[in-house]
Motif scaffolding. Sequence first.
Motif, PDB file in Angstrom:
ATOM      1  N   SER A  73      46.661  31.135 -23.387  1.00 14.86           N
ATOM      2  CA  SER A  73      46.009  32.006 -22.416  1.00 14.86           C
ATOM      3  C   SER A  73      46.292  31.468 -21.020  1.00 14.86           C
ATOM      4  O   SER A  73      46.204  30.258 -20.803  1.00 14.86           O
ATOM      5  N   PRO A  74      46.670  32.297 -20.099  1.00 14.11           N
ATOM      6  CA  PRO A  74      46.885  33.737 -20.215  1.00 14.11           C
ATOM      7  C   PRO A  74      48.210  34.034 -20.918  1.00 14.11           C
ATOM      8  O   PRO A  74      49.016  33.143 -21.140  1.00 14.11           O
ATOM      9  N   TRP A  75      48.422  35.306 -21.231  1.00 11.97           N
ATOM     10  CA  TRP A  75      49.658  35.745 -21.858  1.00 11.97           C
ATOM     11  C   TRP A  75      50.152  36.984 -21.134  1.00 11.97           C
ATOM     12  O   TRP A  75      49.413  37.628 -20.387  1.00 11.97           O
ATOM     13  N   THR A 101      47.408  38.533 -18.603  1.00 15.30           N
ATOM     14  CA  THR A 101      46.025  38.870 -18.904  1.00 15.30           C
ATOM     15  C   THR A 101      45.421  37.748 -19.741  1.00 15.30           C
ATOM     16  O   THR A 101      46.125  36.836 -20.171  1.00 15.30           O
ATOM     17  N   ASP A 102      44.122  37.828 -19.956  1.00 15.35           N
ATOM     18  CA  ASP A 102      43.440  36.838 -20.782  1.00 15.35           C
ATOM     19  C   ASP A 102      42.285  37.508 -21.522  1.00 15.35           C
ATOM     20  O   ASP A 102      42.129  38.722 -21.467  1.00 15.35           O
ATOM     21  N   SER A 103      41.489  36.723 -22.207  1.00 15.55           N
ATOM     22  CA  SER A 103      40.417  37.282 -23.035  1.00 15.55           C
ATOM     23  C   SER A 103      39.331  37.974 -22.215  1.00 15.55           C
ATOM     24  O   SER A 103      38.547  38.752 -22.755  1.00 15.55           O
TER      25      SER A 103
END
Length: 132
Positions: A73-75, A101-103
Amino acid sequence: MVVVREDADAMKERVALLEEAVAADSPKEAVQTFAKGLKNRNGALQYAVMSKKMREEVGNDYAANRWQTGSSSPWYASITANEGVQNDDGTWLFELHGVLTDSTNQQEDRRFSFKALKENNRWVVEELKGKD
């Protein structure tokens, strides 16, 4: 079950054939293949379409990280390349746009500039400018 370890020569031959199989037929394909590797955190795929110069610059780091690039994360949610512009010397210049983006669903834009060039009768890429 018998486990047979592949010897180093056989492994080198297999990797060379895989790199030949993903070799780009066009400058745009080289950039798109690199972008796919970046999105999937696949350093081996990225390396397969890198110029000799770029391989020398980042190869040891990629190998040290076991050919996985980026972190969990991020990806990259997406990465796209523009159509590119051909330079007078036959190389091409491409801009890549990535969305991290991330969770938490936060998003961050990243932009890269790549030059695609013909090297050993195949198209490869060199990064010109890194992340914003």
